[in-house]
Design a protein around this motif. Structure first.
Motif, PDB file in Angstrom:
ATOM      1  N   LYS A  69       0.830  -1.210   0.000  1.00 21.32           N
ATOM      2  CA  LYS A  69       0.000   0.000   0.000  1.00 21.32           C
ATOM      3  C   LYS A  69       0.864   1.260   0.000  1.00 21.32           C
ATOM      4  O   LYS A  69       0.455   2.299  -0.502  1.00 21.32           O
ATOM      5  N   LEU A  70       2.050   1.145   0.581  1.00 17.65           N
ATOM      6  CA  LEU A  70       2.966   2.283   0.638  1.00 17.65           C
ATOM      7  C   LEU A  70       3.817   2.408  -0.629  1.00 17.65           C
ATOM      8  O   LEU A  70       4.655   3.309  -0.733  1.00 17.65           O
ATOM      9  N   ASP A 226       2.927   6.711  11.465  1.00 17.92           N
ATOM     10  CA  ASP A 226       1.691   7.179  10.823  1.00 17.92           C
ATOM     11  C   ASP A 226       1.471   6.494   9.481  1.00 17.92           C
ATOM     12  O   ASP A 226       0.336   6.117   9.139  1.00 17.92           O
ATOM     13  N   GLN A 227       2.542   6.323   8.717  1.00 13.69           N
ATOM     14  CA  GLN A 227       2.431   5.658   7.419  1.00 13.69           C
ATOM     15  C   GLN A 227       1.974   4.209   7.580  1.00 13.69           C
ATOM     16  O   GLN A 227       1.107   3.724   6.837  1.00 13.69           O
ATOM     17  N   LEU A 228       2.553   3.506   8.547  1.00  8.90           N
ATOM     18  CA  LEU A 228       2.157   2.118   8.796  1.00  8.90           C
ATOM     19  C   LEU A 228       0.702   2.032   9.256  1.00  8.90           C
ATOM     20  O   LEU A 228      -0.055   1.163   8.798  1.00  8.90           O
ATOM     21  N   ASN A 229       0.303   2.936  10.151  1.00  9.83           N
ATOM     22  CA  ASN A 229      -1.084   2.935  10.635  1.00  9.83           C
ATOM     23  C   ASN A 229      -2.070   3.228   9.508  1.00  9.83           C
ATOM     24  O   ASN A 229      -3.125   2.575   9.402  1.00  9.83           O
ATOM     25  N   ASN A 230      -1.739   4.194   8.660  1.00  6.12           N
ATOM     26  CA  ASN A 230      -2.636   4.536   7.546  1.00  6.12           C
ATOM     27  C   ASN A 230      -2.755   3.380   6.552  1.00  6.12           C
ATOM     28  O   ASN A 230      -3.850   3.068   6.073  1.00  6.12           O
ATOM     29  N   ALA A 231      -1.627   2.743   6.248  1.00  2.00           N
ATOM     30  CA  ALA A 231      -1.653   1.621   5.303  1.00  2.00           C
ATOM     31  C   ALA A 231      -2.407   0.431   5.892  1.00  2.00           C
ATOM     32  O   ALA A 231      -3.139  -0.264   5.178  1.00  2.00           O
ATOM     33  N   LEU A 232      -2.231   0.180   7.207  1.00  2.00           N
ATOM     34  CA  LEU A 232      -2.983  -0.895   7.860  1.00  2.00           C
ATOM     35  C   LEU A 232      -4.486  -0.630   7.774  1.00  2.00           C
ATOM     36  O   LEU A 232      -5.273  -1.541   7.477  1.00  2.00           O
ATOM     37  N   ALA A 233      -4.886   0.614   8.002  1.00  2.00           N
ATOM     38  CA  ALA A 233      -6.307   0.974   7.900  1.00  2.00           C
ATOM     39  C   ALA A 233      -6.834   0.731   6.494  1.00  2.00           C
ATOM     40  O   ALA A 233      -7.973   0.266   6.317  1.00  2.00           O
ATOM     41  N   GLU A 234      -6.033   1.003   5.484  1.00  2.00           N
ATOM     42  CA  GLU A 234      -6.451   0.767   4.096  1.00  2.00           C
ATOM     43  C   GLU A 234      -6.601  -0.723   3.807  1.00  2.00           C
ATOM     44  O   GLU A 234      -7.522  -1.142   3.098  1.00  2.00           O
TER      45      GLU A 234
END
Length: 257
Positions: A69-70, A226-234
């Motif tokens: 996702k990243l 933050d990047q890991l959290n956002n990608a996990l949410a996606e």
């Protein structure tokens, strides 16, 4: 649970721990490199383990989906569980995903991303063995070294002895060989282990505590977190998480079930 995985973990883990001086990598450095470096244990079925030479499992596939996702490639390091916190403080990799339950003590050393599953420590023993905390009085318990299961086993009143093992397959083998009276570990790992060893005579018992499990990373690396959290949410939003949860556990193991 493959004994090969422990050998591979030891070899690759040694390479990581004994390498040259590492440099901290913030999000901008990681992004420009095009590759995320992540660590796992490789001996914690069905979360992270080896099928022959292939590293796989719920956490492995989940991390690969998050990193995709990243827009990055994934590079894996296999490091024994008890060495991971020290390794991450030495910046040997960008994050680790190896069923680290949140504890205040661990949070002094590393930061935790948002939880990617919820679980708990559970007792496993022979059908006529000690399957409750009360029944563990005067008994010997097997746990994996440097885990929250060890910490919580110490809190159970009356336990006679706690024996530690490098990895859970060894603790399970010790239980089957009657070297310990009970084994305490992750409830989902115990479920999967007993399903794979249906004739073992071992059954699951009382849950000892509840645990929220997250990826860990170097402290104060907020942008990466933050990047890991956002990608996990996606990954949760697009249904990938649900598919992996059903694939490995046939149920929802998220913290929202």
């Amino acid at each position: 649970m493959k004994f090969f995985s422990k050998v591979a973990g030891a070899v690759v883990g040694m390479a990581v721990l004994c390498g040259g001086t590492a440099e901290a990598r913030d999000w901008s450095v990681i992004k420009s490199s095009g590759t995320m470096i992540a660590a796992t244990e490789g001996a914690f079925f069905p979360f992270n383990y080896f099928e022959g030479p292939k590293l796989t499992g719920f956490e492995v596939e989940l991390a690969e989906a998050v990193v995709a996702k990243l827009g990055l490639k994934m590079e894996w390091r296999v490091v024994s569980f008890d060495a991971q916190l020290a390794s991450i403080r030495q910046d040997r990799f960008d994050f680790a995903i190896a069923s680290h339950g949140y504890t205040e003590e661990r949070a002094k050393s590393v930061d935790f991303a948002n939880p990617h599953y919820c679980t708990g420590g559970q007792i496993a023993a022979a059908k006529d063995g000690p399957l409750t905390m009360d029944a563990l009085k005067g008994k010997t318990v097997g746990v994996q070294l440097a885990t929250s299961y060890y910490d919580n086993a110490k809190k159970i009143p009356g336990v006679q002895e706690i024996k530690t093992y490098k990895a859970d397959p060894e603790a399970f083998s010790a239980l089957r060989a009657k070297k310990v009276d009970a084994w305490i570990s992750d409830k989902w790992l115990i479920k999967s282990t007993l399903e794979k060893n249906a004739g073992s005579g071992i059954v699951s018992g009382e849950q000892v505590f509840v645990e929220r499990v997250s990826m860990i990373l170097r402290k104060n690396n907020k942008e990466l977190k933050d990047q890991l959290n956002n990608a996990l949410a996606e990954v949760v939003k697009d249904g990938t998480y649900a598919k992996l949860s059903q694939k490995y556990f046939k149920t929802d193991i998220s913290c929202h079930q």
